[in-house]
Scaffold this motif. Structure first.
Motif, PDB file in Angstrom:
ATOM      1  N   GLU A   1       1.052  -1.177   0.123  1.00  0.00           N
ATOM      2  CA  GLU A   1       0.093   0.426  -0.015  1.00  0.00           C
ATOM      3  C   GLU A   1       0.836   1.705   0.183  1.00  0.00           C
ATOM      4  N   ALA A   2       1.705   1.660   0.724  1.00  0.00           N
ATOM      5  CA  ALA A   2       2.710   2.000   1.283  1.00  0.00           C
ATOM      6  C   ALA A   2       3.654   2.118  -0.158  1.00  0.00           C
ATOM      7  N   TYR A   3       3.820   1.740  -0.699  1.00  0.00           N
ATOM      8  CA  TYR A   3       4.259   1.333  -2.747  1.00  0.00           C
ATOM      9  C   TYR A   3       3.704   2.091  -3.245  1.00  0.00           C
ATOM     10  N   PHE A   4       2.340   1.985  -3.174  1.00  0.00           N
ATOM     11  CA  PHE A   4       1.805   2.823  -4.257  1.00  0.00           C
ATOM     12  C   PHE A   4       1.101   4.196  -4.027  1.00  0.00           C
ATOM     13  N   LYS A   5       0.860   4.311  -3.104  1.00  0.00           N
ATOM     14  CA  LYS A   5       0.472   5.497  -2.487  1.00  0.00           C
ATOM     15  C   LYS A   5       1.706   6.595  -2.815  1.00  0.00           C
ATOM     16  N   MET A   6       3.307   5.808  -1.911  1.00  0.00           N
ATOM     17  CA  MET A   6       3.937   7.393  -1.844  1.00  0.00           C
ATOM     18  C   MET A   6       5.362   6.874  -2.934  1.00  0.00           C
ATOM     19  N   ASN A   7       5.183   6.321  -4.615  1.00  0.00           N
ATOM     20  CA  ASN A   7       6.153   6.409  -4.941  1.00  0.00           C
ATOM     21  C   ASN A   7       5.525   8.078  -5.903  1.00  0.00           C
ATOM     22  N   ASN A   8       6.766   8.716  -5.927  1.00  0.00           N
ATOM     23  CA  ASN A   8       6.030  10.196  -6.628  1.00  0.00           C
ATOM     24  C   ASN A   8       6.078  11.242  -5.914  1.00  0.00           C
ATOM     25  N   ALA A   9       5.775  10.327  -4.465  1.00  0.00           N
ATOM     26  CA  ALA A   9       4.800  11.591  -3.587  1.00  0.00           C
ATOM     27  C   ALA A   9       5.996  13.041  -3.148  1.00  0.00           C
ATOM     28  N   LEU A  10       5.208  13.986  -2.953  1.00  0.00           N
ATOM     29  CA  LEU A  10       6.653  15.424  -2.344  1.00  0.00           C
ATOM     30  C   LEU A  10       7.050  15.119  -0.809  1.00  0.00           C
ATOM     31  N   VAL A  11       7.739  15.102  -0.887  1.00  0.00           N
ATOM     32  CA  VAL A  11       8.300  15.303   0.504  1.00  0.00           C
ATOM     33  C   VAL A  11       9.588  15.836   0.626  1.00  0.00           C
ATOM     34  N   ASP A  12       9.250  16.961   1.963  1.00  0.00           N
ATOM     35  CA  ASP A  12      10.186  17.671   1.606  1.00  0.00           C
ATOM     36  C   ASP A  12      11.130  18.872   0.532  1.00  0.00           C
ATOM     37  N   ASP A  13      10.126  18.711  -0.274  1.00  0.00           N
ATOM     38  CA  ASP A  13       9.845  19.383  -1.886  1.00  0.00           C
ATOM     39  C   ASP A  13      10.736  18.973  -2.357  1.00  0.00           C
ATOM     40  N   ARG A  14      11.189  17.552  -2.638  1.00  0.00           N
ATOM     41  CA  ARG A  14      11.499  16.621  -3.098  1.00  0.00           C
ATOM     42  C   ARG A  14      10.486  15.384  -3.921  1.00  0.00           C
ATOM     43  N   ARG A  15      10.586  14.880  -5.095  1.00  0.00           N
ATOM     44  CA  ARG A  15      10.053  13.873  -5.601  1.00  0.00           C
ATOM     45  C   ARG A  15      10.163  12.344  -4.658  1.00  0.00           C
ATOM     46  N   ILE A  16      10.115  11.533  -4.902  1.00  0.00           N
ATOM     47  CA  ILE A  16      10.876   9.963  -4.280  1.00  0.00           C
ATOM     48  C   ILE A  16      10.503   9.462  -4.950  1.00  0.00           C
ATOM     49  N   LYS A  17      11.011   8.362  -4.803  1.00  0.00           N
ATOM     50  CA  LYS A  17      10.807   7.453  -5.706  1.00  0.00           C
ATOM     51  C   LYS A  17      10.663   5.877  -5.129  1.00  0.00           C
ATOM     52  N   VAL A  18      10.100   5.511  -4.908  1.00  0.00           N
ATOM     53  CA  VAL A  18       9.682   4.323  -4.445  1.00  0.00           C
ATOM     54  C   VAL A  18       9.637   2.740  -4.534  1.00  0.00           C
ATOM     55  N   ASP A  19      10.090   1.695  -4.386  1.00  0.00           N
ATOM     56  CA  ASP A  19      10.193   0.293  -4.846  1.00  0.00           C
ATOM     57  C   ASP A  19      10.685  -0.681  -3.908  1.00  0.00           C
ATOM     58  N   PHE A  20      10.448  -1.749  -4.248  1.00  0.00           N
ATOM     59  CA  PHE A  20      10.818  -3.604  -3.037  1.00  0.00           C
ATOM     60  C   PHE A  20      11.146  -3.988  -3.793  1.00  0.00           C
ATOM     61  N   SER A  21      12.318  -4.655  -4.211  1.00  0.00           N
ATOM     62  CA  SER A  21      12.521  -6.067  -4.098  1.00  0.00           C
ATOM     63  C   SER A  21      12.846  -7.476  -3.297  1.00  0.00           C
ATOM     64  N   GLN A  22      13.594  -8.128  -4.644  1.00  0.00           N
ATOM     65  CA  GLN A  22      14.323  -9.066  -3.052  1.00  0.00           C
ATOM     66  C   GLN A  22      15.742  -8.921  -2.734  1.00  0.00           C
ATOM     67  N   SER A  23      16.184  -7.992  -4.087  1.00  0.00           N
ATOM     68  CA  SER A  23      17.930  -7.671  -4.141  1.00  0.00           C
ATOM     69  C   SER A  23      17.643  -6.785  -2.680  1.00  0.00           C
ATOM     70  N   VAL A  24      17.319  -5.593  -3.191  1.00  0.00           N
ATOM     71  CA  VAL A  24      16.818  -4.641  -1.763  1.00  0.00           C
ATOM     72  C   VAL A  24      17.183  -4.984  -0.381  1.00  0.00           C
ATOM     73  N   ALA A  25      15.970  -6.145   0.116  1.00  0.00           N
ATOM     74  CA  ALA A  25      15.616  -6.206   1.350  1.00  0.00           C
ATOM     75  C   ALA A  25      17.128  -7.019   1.611  1.00  0.00           C
TER      76      ALA A  25
END
Length: 96
Positions: free
Chosen positions: A58-82
């Motif tokens: 849910e966080a991934y779908f809602k927060m990808n490209n969200a504006l945080v402290d005037d920056r458009r953030i990218k959110v991703d998830f994958s096995q390699s990241v974990a």
């Protein structure tokens, strides 16, 4: 998997800011901004850990490209990241 990789952060954003932002998906979300070991400066990316996969998705779908402290953030998830996250936290705890 229940860990999100967040990048393109504003250098002023801190762990508490991210935890507050992501707490709407999981009140016990844990965020950790990765910092330069020498200077302590933000490397502008972080890992956010959720209790469940559903909260993470849910966080991934809602927060990808969200504006945080005037920056458009990218959110991703994958096995390699974990895997990177697990190595990082083990190292921090004195293991690995």
């Amino acid at each position: 998997d229940n860990v999100l990789f967040v990048c393109k952060l504003n250098p002023v954003t801190d762990d508490e800011d991210l935890e507050l932002i992501f707490s709407r998906f999981d009140s016990s979300a844990r965020a950790e901004i990765i910092r330069d070991p020498e200077t302590g400066d933000s490397l502008c990316y972080a890992f956010v850990e959720f209790t469940t996969k559903e909260q993470c998705s849910e966080a991934y779908f809602k927060m990808n490209n969200a504006l945080v402290d005037d920056r458009r953030i990218k959110v991703d998830f994958s096995q390699s990241v974990a895997k990177v996250w697990n190595k990082y936290t083990q190292r921090k705890r004195g293991g690995g």
